[in-house]
Design a protein around this motif. Structure first.
Motif, short mmCIF file in Angstrom:
data_model
loop_
_atom_site.label_atom_id
_atom_site.label_comp_id
_atom_site.label_asym_id
_atom_site.label_seq_id
_atom_site.Cartn_x
_atom_site.Cartn_y
_atom_site.Cartn_z
N ARG A 1 0.80 -1.23 0.00
CA ARG A 1 0.00 0.00 0.00
C ARG A 1 0.83 1.28 0.00
NH1 ARG A 1 -4.47 -2.18 -0.91
NH2 ARG A 1 -5.47 -3.64 0.47
N GLN A 2 2.17 1.14 0.01
CA GLN A 2 3.02 2.33 0.09
C GLN A 2 2.83 3.26 -1.11
OE1 GLN A 2 7.31 1.59 -0.09
NE2 GLN A 2 6.88 -0.37 -1.06
N LEU A 3 3.34 4.49 -0.97
CA LEU A 3 3.19 5.53 -1.98
C LEU A 3 3.63 5.04 -3.36
CD1 LEU A 3 2.59 8.54 -2.69
CD2 LEU A 3 5.01 8.96 -2.23
N LEU A 4 2.77 5.23 -4.33
CA LEU A 4 3.06 4.90 -5.72
C LEU A 4 2.97 6.18 -6.53
CD1 LEU A 4 3.62 2.70 -7.83
CD2 LEU A 4 1.15 2.30 -7.95
N TRP A 5 4.04 6.53 -7.21
CA TRP A 5 4.14 7.74 -8.03
C TRP A 5 3.66 7.38 -9.44
CZ3 TRP A 5 4.92 12.79 -8.03
CH2 TRP A 5 5.45 13.42 -9.14
N LEU A 6 2.65 8.11 -9.93
CA LEU A 6 2.04 7.75 -11.21
C LEU A 6 1.81 8.97 -12.10
CD1 LEU A 6 -0.74 5.37 -9.85
CD2 LEU A 6 1.24 4.69 -11.23
N PRO A 7 1.87 8.76 -13.41
CA PRO A 7 1.44 9.82 -14.32
C PRO A 7 -0.08 9.83 -14.40
CG PRO A 7 2.10 7.90 -15.57
CD PRO A 7 2.36 7.59 -14.12
N ASP B 1 -16.91 7.02 -8.53
CA ASP B 1 -16.20 6.80 -7.26
C ASP B 1 -16.43 7.90 -6.24
OD1 ASP B 1 -14.70 8.68 -8.67
OD2 ASP B 1 -12.76 7.71 -8.28
N THR B 2 -16.63 9.14 -6.68
CA THR B 2 -16.81 10.25 -5.74
C THR B 2 -18.21 10.88 -5.79
OG1 THR B 2 -16.07 11.96 -7.29
CG2 THR B 2 -14.36 10.84 -5.95
N GLY B 3 -18.92 10.65 -6.89
CA GLY B 3 -20.23 11.28 -7.07
C GLY B 3 -20.16 12.72 -7.50
N GLY B 4 -18.95 13.25 -7.71
CA GLY B 4 -18.79 14.64 -8.11
C GLY B 4 -18.49 14.79 -9.59
N TRP B 5 -18.81 15.97 -10.12
CA TRP B 5 -18.50 16.29 -11.52
C TRP B 5 -17.03 16.65 -11.65
CZ3 TRP B 5 -21.75 15.58 -15.50
CH2 TRP B 5 -23.10 15.45 -15.24
N SER B 6 -16.43 16.30 -12.78
CA SER B 6 -15.03 16.63 -13.02
C SER B 6 -14.71 16.56 -14.51
CB SER B 6 -14.12 15.65 -12.27
OG SER B 6 -12.78 16.12 -12.27
N VAL B 7 -13.52 17.04 -14.85
CA VAL B 7 -13.01 16.84 -16.20
C VAL B 7 -12.67 15.35 -16.34
CG1 VAL B 7 -12.17 19.20 -16.45
CG2 VAL B 7 -10.64 17.46 -15.53
N ILE B 8 -12.52 14.89 -17.55
CA ILE B 8 -12.23 13.48 -17.81
C ILE B 8 -10.73 13.25 -17.68
CG2 ILE B 8 -12.49 11.59 -19.47
CD1 ILE B 8 -15.16 12.94 -18.48
N GLY B 9 -10.35 12.12 -17.11
CA GLY B 9 -8.93 11.84 -16.97
C GLY B 9 -8.67 10.38 -16.67
N GLY B 10 -7.39 10.06 -16.64
CA GLY B 10 -7.01 8.69 -16.33
C GLY B 10 -5.51 8.51 -16.33
N HIS C 1 -4.99 9.34 -0.55
CA HIS C 1 -5.14 8.15 0.27
C HIS C 1 -6.50 7.54 -0.03
CE1 HIS C 1 -1.62 9.08 2.83
NE2 HIS C 1 -1.90 10.29 2.43
N TYR C 2 -6.51 6.32 -0.53
CA TYR C 2 -7.74 5.65 -0.93
C TYR C 2 -8.30 4.84 0.23
CZ TYR C 2 -6.57 7.13 -5.61
OH TYR C 2 -6.29 7.90 -6.71
N PRO C 3 -9.62 4.58 0.21
CA PRO C 3 -10.27 3.84 1.31
C PRO C 3 -9.64 2.47 1.58
CG PRO C 3 -11.93 4.85 -0.07
CD PRO C 3 -10.61 5.07 -0.76
N GLY D 1 -6.55 1.81 1.59
CA GLY D 1 -5.22 1.97 2.17
C GLY D 1 -4.13 2.30 1.16
N ASP D 2 -4.40 2.20 -0.13
CA ASP D 2 -3.41 2.56 -1.14
C ASP D 2 -3.13 4.05 -1.07
OD1 ASP D 2 -3.43 -0.04 -2.04
OD2 ASP D 2 -4.47 0.39 -3.92
N VAL D 3 -1.89 4.43 -1.38
CA VAL D 3 -1.50 5.83 -1.46
C VAL D 3 -0.85 6.05 -2.83
CG1 VAL D 3 -0.15 7.70 -0.44
CG2 VAL D 3 -1.07 5.88 1.02
N CYS D 4 -1.34 7.05 -3.56
CA CYS D 4 -0.79 7.39 -4.88
C CYS D 4 -0.54 8.88 -4.95
CB CYS D 4 -1.77 7.03 -6.00
SG CYS D 4 -2.07 5.27 -6.18
N GLN D 5 0.47 9.26 -5.71
CA GLN D 5 0.71 10.66 -6.01
C GLN D 5 0.85 10.76 -7.52
OE1 GLN D 5 4.10 12.50 -4.09
NE2 GLN D 5 3.14 14.51 -4.30
N PHE D 6 0.09 11.69 -8.10
CA PHE D 6 0.03 11.83 -9.55
C PHE D 6 0.75 13.08 -10.02
CE2 PHE D 6 -3.61 9.22 -8.52
CZ PHE D 6 -3.58 8.25 -9.50
N MET D 7 1.45 12.97 -11.14
CA MET D 7 1.90 14.13 -11.89
C MET D 7 0.91 14.25 -13.04
SD MET D 7 5.27 15.11 -14.09
CE MET D 7 6.35 15.21 -12.70
N ASP D 8 0.09 15.28 -12.98
CA ASP D 8 -0.97 15.45 -13.96
C ASP D 8 -0.52 16.32 -15.12
OD1 ASP D 8 -3.83 15.27 -14.83
OD2 ASP D 8 -3.70 17.44 -14.56
#
Length: 165
Positions: free
Chosen positions: A16-22, A42-51, A90-92, A94-101
């Motif tokens: 579950r440690q920090l994973l650095w992702l694009p 996943d959040t129920g909120g509006w947003s721009v499209i991404g992945g 931090h995801y429910p 336990g995973d942790v990710c950091q993104f460079m968007d």
């Protein structure tokens, strides 16, 4: 956002440690100047499209693929809007990710907006002066995509609270 298979394999090794992702975000405009948004499952909120790009995939290809997969709209990427490292998420589970968007401005070239996968509850076109409630993340990307200026980069001298889209 569905977890790509290559990330599931990485998680088997690193836990579950920090994973650095694009990450790639797409701010999509149509010929009327409206912006395409998705209401996230996943959040129920509006947003721009991404992945998340697949290994070896270029950011523009990711934007085109993600927008089509989630909304059935075909797009072309027109330019880089901003590049920014996001705070860790931090995801429910336990995973942790950091993104460079990398955010790209895109133009719709075909298709009809509809929910096209299980990542969105709704999709739709919105006038930029009549947007639904959005997190600052999405608002910043839309505002920057509307500007004619150069690509925006977050610098160390800037305080996150002082950023103005």
């Amino acid at each position: 956002m569905a977890t790509p298979e290559f990330i599931r394999h990485l998680r088997n090794s690193i836990g579950r440690q920090l994973l650095w992702l694009p990450g790639v975000s797409a701010v999509v405009f149509d010929d009327q100047g409206r912006v395409l948004l998705g209401k996230r499952a996943d959040t129920g909120g509006w947003s721009v499209i991404g992945g998340i790009p697949e290994p070896g995939e270029q950011p523009a290809e990711t934007a085109m693929r993600e927008v089509y997969e989630e909304t059935a709209v075909r797009v072309v990427a027109e330019g880089v809007v901003l590049v920014e490292t996001m705070p860790p998420t931090h995801y429910p589970n336990g995973d942790v990710c950091q993104f460079m968007d990398v955010t790209l401005r895109c133009r719709a070239v075909g298709g009809e907006a509809k929910v096209n996968d299980d990542e969105s509850l709704e999709v739709g076109w919105f006038d930029v002066d009549a947007l639904p409630e959005l997190e600052e993340y999405a608002l910043t990307r839309i505002k920057r995509a509307l500007e004619a200026g150069p690509t925006w980069f977050h610098t160390m001298e800037e305080e996150p609270e002082g950023q103005q889209p």
